[in-house]
Motif scaffolding. Structure first.
Motif, PDB file in Angstrom:
ATOM      1  N   UNK A  59      -8.105 -28.089 -70.207  1.00  0.00           N
ATOM      2  CA  UNK A  59      -8.535 -26.707 -70.415  1.00  0.00           C
ATOM      3  C   UNK A  59      -9.689 -26.394 -69.467  1.00  0.00           C
ATOM      4  N   UNK A  60      -9.549 -25.334 -68.664  1.00  0.00           N
ATOM      5  CA  UNK A  60     -10.555 -24.976 -67.659  1.00  0.00           C
ATOM      6  C   UNK A  60     -11.204 -23.629 -67.961  1.00  0.00           C
ATOM      7  N   UNK A  61     -11.112 -23.164 -69.188  1.00  0.00           N
ATOM      8  CA  UNK A  61     -11.618 -21.830 -69.529  1.00  0.00           C
ATOM      9  C   UNK A  61     -13.100 -21.683 -69.248  1.00  0.00           C
ATOM     10  N   UNK A  62     -13.902 -22.632 -69.721  1.00  0.00           N
ATOM     11  CA  UNK A  62     -15.350 -22.485 -69.592  1.00  0.00           C
ATOM     12  C   UNK A  62     -15.856 -22.672 -68.166  1.00  0.00           C
ATOM     13  N   UNK A  63     -15.383 -23.661 -67.411  1.00  0.00           N
ATOM     14  CA  UNK A  63     -15.811 -23.710 -66.008  1.00  0.00           C
ATOM     15  C   UNK A  63     -15.323 -22.512 -65.204  1.00  0.00           C
ATOM     16  N   UNK A  64     -14.135 -22.004 -65.513  1.00  0.00           N
ATOM     17  CA  UNK A  64     -13.652 -20.798 -64.835  1.00  0.00           C
ATOM     18  C   UNK A  64     -14.600 -19.633 -65.076  1.00  0.00           C
ATOM     19  N   UNK A  65     -15.019 -19.473 -66.318  1.00  0.00           N
ATOM     20  CA  UNK A  65     -15.943 -18.389 -66.663  1.00  0.00           C
ATOM     21  C   UNK A  65     -17.305 -18.608 -66.022  1.00  0.00           C
ATOM     22  N   UNK A  66     -17.745 -19.862 -65.980  1.00  0.00           N
ATOM     23  CA  UNK A  66     -19.090 -20.163 -65.487  1.00  0.00           C
ATOM     24  C   UNK A  66     -19.227 -19.958 -63.986  1.00  0.00           C
ATOM     25  N   UNK A  67     -18.189 -20.273 -63.216  1.00  0.00           N
ATOM     26  CA  UNK A  67     -18.317 -20.306 -61.761  1.00  0.00           C
ATOM     27  C   UNK A  67     -17.997 -18.985 -61.071  1.00  0.00           C
ATOM     28  N   UNK A  68     -17.180 -18.131 -61.681  1.00  0.00           N
ATOM     29  CA  UNK A  68     -16.682 -16.954 -60.977  1.00  0.00           C
ATOM     30  C   UNK A  68     -17.436 -15.696 -61.405  1.00  0.00           C
ATOM     31  N   UNK A  69     -18.010 -15.009 -60.424  1.00  0.00           N
ATOM     32  CA  UNK A  69     -18.740 -13.783 -60.737  1.00  0.00           C
ATOM     33  C   UNK A  69     -17.842 -12.550 -60.664  1.00  0.00           C
ATOM     34  N   UNK A  70     -16.816 -12.603 -59.839  1.00  0.00           N
ATOM     35  CA  UNK A  70     -15.899 -11.463 -59.684  1.00  0.00           C
ATOM     36  C   UNK A  70     -14.575 -11.810 -60.358  1.00  0.00           C
TER      37      UNK A  70
END
Length: 437
Positions: A59-70
């Motif tokens: 599951x990559x939900x939290x790193x996806x949310x953390x790293x991407x600003x746009x």
């Protein structure tokens, strides 16, 4: 329930199936319960194939949310990679031991996004850049006005070392997209600071640093612990593994002593100084190479007329020596004493708490470490401007207390000492495992 089943016209999957797609050429991951095939896309991923590949089968939900600003831009890419979703009877993650921890952290993240904690104070960063440029000017003026005798030489050495260290912290802000709302402006200033002011490639920093954030202290996934076991054995578990395998590249029982020789003093002047050029050329990062060359041209034209070639080279490598000590002690104090292991696929909050610790806040500590004394908050919210870490810290501490997670904060001296203590302990664990069956 397997992949052959349909739900509303969309394929559904179990975690068992998702986990099987975690190889080099076959990679799936999950974001907000949707399943994406990133096998081909990972090669084009702006952060690199390794970074996104570290979450293959997970599951990559939290790193996806953390790293991407746009998120709007990134979702355009995601839509073309979507192949299905998790079946209704499947948990949101295959390995969460405490779903409530993740739900509470995501609630905290949502609350943070509704405040101004992710909004930068551009004057703060402009001030830091200005103080770096003024220090560099002062370094040159001290030699130009007083000459190249011992005292002005030493004064210039201290000022330039400070410029390089503080430039390292400032490029870190832009590299994390913490200053401008548009990624392209962050990238441009990042290249200027790390390339023109420091002489290193932005692509090299991005390649290594985001892997570290994605999987901190995870062996073979975090590049920051790649010295294990070639030069050091790290962590209680991994050091015992190396000992049982009868591996001995170095006399690890003395690593807490030789760390002072091949660790802080040597990393930048003896390793990074040549490797950054190899990285830029081998990966054909010609724009980064141009920024780097501009640094070496500028600093040579500035100081050779004042010091001569021999004096300039002496000054340059002494600056790198001082900067290296500063950089290594600060960057390792938050991680080396913490848990180091193979990837346990922990959820975001728990993983970061196990791998990071803080150093107490003070004006000096904030400045000296570039606010990396708030390492926990930085890892949880990597795009947050550093001047807001102290504001979110009480909320993070409260969440950790609620779930019994260890939130460590130390004095600066204790944090430095713990690096040595942890190296001594892991060296002893290695020796015991090495000598016994």
């Amino acid at each position: 329930m397997g992949s052959s089943e349909q739900r509303g016209g969309r394929r559904v999957f179990t975690w068992d199936e998702v986990q099987r797609h975690c190889g080099r050429t076959d990679r799936w991951l999950v974001i907000r319960r949707k399943v994406y095939d990133i096998s081909e896309f990972s090669k084009r991923h702006p952060g690199g194939a390794r970074l996104i590949g570290h979450y293959a089968g997970q599951d990559a939900t939290d790193p996806f949310t953390a790293f991407h600003v746009d998120k709007t831009l990134v979702n355009k890419y995601l839509n073309s990679l979507l192949i299905g979703e998790l079946a209704p009877d499947q948990p949101s993650s295959e390995s969460w031991k405490n779903v409530q921890v993740t739900e509470d952290f995501r609630d905290l993240r949502a609350a943070v996004e509704k405040t101004d904690l992710l909004q930068p104070n551009k004057l703060f960063f402009a001030g830091h850049l200005a103080h770096i440029l003024l220090l560099e000017l002062a370094a040159w003026l001290s030699l130009w006005y007083f000459g190249a005798s011992l005292f002005p030489f030493l004064l210039s050495l201290v000022l330039l070392s400070t410029v390089q260290a503080q430039g390292g912290w400032l490029q870190h802000d832009f590299g994390h997209l913490s200053v401008f709302s548009k990624s392209k402006w962050n990238h441009l200033v990042h290249k200027f600071i790390i390339g023109h002011l420091k002489g290193a490639p932005a692509s090299w920093w991005n390649h290594l640093h985001f892997q570290h954030h994605a999987k901190p202290n995870c062996f073979r996934k975090d590049p920051d612990i790649n010295m294990h076991p070639m030069f050091f054995v790290l962590g209680k578990k991994l050091s015992v593994e190396v000992g049982k395998q009868k591996m001995k590249y170095m006399p690890y029982q003395y690593q807490h002593k030789y760390f002072f020789l091949i660790g802080p003093p040597a990393l930048l002047p003896l390793y990074f100084q040549w490797y950054i050029f190899y990285f830029a050329v081998s990966r054909m990062q010609w724009m980064d190479l141009a920024w780097m060359v501009s640094f070496y041209i500028r600093i040579s034209l500035t100081y050779i007329p004042l010091l001569g070639v021999r004096g300039f080279l002496t000054m340059f490598f002494l600056v790198r020596f001082v900067e290296s000590n500063w950089f290594v002690w600060v960057t390792q104090m938050n991680h080396i004493p913490m848990a180091i292991d193979h990837d346990q696929n922990e959820e975001w909050l728990t993983m970061q708490l196990h791998a990071t610790c803080n150093v107490h806040q003070s004006f000096f500590n904030d400045w000296f470490t570039g606010h990396l004394n708030f390492q926990i908050e930085h890892h949880l919210f990597p795009t947050m401007p550093r001047h807001n870490y102290h504001k979110v810290a009480p909320l993070v501490r409260s969440l950790c207390a609620k779930h019994g997670l260890d939130y460590q904060s130390k004095t600066l001296f204790t944090a430095f000492a713990d690096i040595v203590h942890s190296l001594k302990e892991s060296g002893e664990l290695w020796l015991d495992a090495y000598l016994h069956k």
